[in-house]
Design a protein around this motif. Sequence first.
Motif, PDB file in Angstrom:
ATOM      1  N   ASN A   1       0.823  -1.216   0.000  1.00  0.00           N
ATOM      2  CA  ASN A   1       0.000   0.000   0.000  1.00  0.00           C
ATOM      3  C   ASN A   1       0.855   1.264   0.000  1.00  0.00           C
ATOM      4  O   ASN A   1       0.507   2.264  -0.643  1.00  0.00           O
ATOM      5  N   GLU A   2       2.002   1.202   0.680  1.00  0.00           N
ATOM      6  CA  GLU A   2       2.890   2.363   0.674  1.00  0.00           C
ATOM      7  C   GLU A   2       3.543   2.537  -0.692  1.00  0.00           C
ATOM      8  O   GLU A   2       3.707   3.663  -1.185  1.00  0.00           O
ATOM      9  N   PHE A   3       3.899   1.410  -1.310  1.00  0.00           N
ATOM     10  CA  PHE A   3       4.473   1.467  -2.656  1.00  0.00           C
ATOM     11  C   PHE A   3       3.494   2.105  -3.643  1.00  0.00           C
ATOM     12  O   PHE A   3       3.870   2.944  -4.476  1.00  0.00           O
ATOM     13  N   VAL A   4       2.229   1.724  -3.541  1.00  0.00           N
ATOM     14  CA  VAL A   4       1.220   2.277  -4.451  1.00  0.00           C
ATOM     15  C   VAL A   4       1.032   3.775  -4.204  1.00  0.00           C
ATOM     16  O   VAL A   4       0.834   4.551  -5.147  1.00  0.00           O
ATOM     17  N   GLN A   5       1.113   4.180  -2.952  1.00  0.00           N
ATOM     18  CA  GLN A   5       1.036   5.616  -2.666  1.00  0.00           C
ATOM     19  C   GLN A   5       2.162   6.378  -3.351  1.00  0.00           C
ATOM     20  O   GLN A   5       1.953   7.470  -3.897  1.00  0.00           O
ATOM     21  N   GLN A   6       3.355   5.788  -3.297  1.00  0.00           N
ATOM     22  CA  GLN A   6       4.489   6.428  -3.965  1.00  0.00           C
ATOM     23  C   GLN A   6       4.293   6.461  -5.480  1.00  0.00           C
ATOM     24  O   GLN A   6       4.541   7.472  -6.134  1.00  0.00           O
TER      25      GLN A   6
END
Length: 316
Positions: free
Chosen positions: A252-257
């Motif tokens: 989920n953090e990767f997708v935010q980035q």
Amino acid sequence: MTQPLTKTDPINQACIWAARLWADDASEQDKHNFQQWLEADPIHEKAWQQVLNLQQQFNAVPDRHVGSKVLQHRSGISRRQLLTVAGVGIGVGAISMDRWLPSQVNGTSYVTAKGEIRHWQLSDGTTLALNTDSKVDVQFDAVSRKIILLHGEISIDTGKDARPLSIVSRDGVIEPLGTRFNVQQSELETQLTVFEGRVRITPTETPDLHTIVPAGEGVNFSAVQIAQPFQADPISSLWQEGKLAVADMPLNEFVQQLARYRTGIVRVSPELNRLTITGIFSVQDSDRVLEKLTEILPVRVSYFTPYWVSIKPLTS
């Protein structure tokens, strides 16, 4: 909050060795040093196999120029610091659309749209890079140089000029002492990461709280306070190469980035919070990155529209 990467993390170290060995200027000494690292701890072998498996899943030829190119740009960094550059990837490319606008504050505004990454050399020799969706006003006069960060993320490599240079963000004033550094202004705070030299920070509303950040460290600060420093990782500067570099980052953090480089909304099902991802991804084509996720993780990607994307478990 970004998961901190450390130089001692085996996955991170394995990515670093991949970058070094896949570079077109890898030497026999590099290979010898890598073998020593590999044999030093079984955890290293396990981490290396994970990186190789990930690369195979990508089914893409590693960009052999990435490692050497990044290393060449880091001539002022020690060998140990150079080894923090990772290299598992699916291509390289910066988006090119050069724009600069006349400023309304007696200077020049430099702007990037969403997905753009641009570099400029200013009149004083300073190299200015803007990440996606960023804007600065540059105001130079006879006695001072000022760069006002209005929003987004910038990287500065200062030129040799006797006039003092300051970067003004919403949260404070950043004064480099001959250096190379990165500044990202988010909704809640500003993050400074220093790669060379030193940088002084003075929060807007608490000027007595100023501090000096040395090379190899970074801090988050607001208009009223400065957080504890963290270890800077040169891997974080790969955005200048058009790449998003992550190591064991929650999905989920990767997708935010990744979403910083595309228009619209990308949602991740909460059931996928346990998944993590490692590698270096080109931000030139975020749709391709999303497609690759379905090849390396048990997920499916659904497009309601080109601007509304949902990532769900493969079995749902």
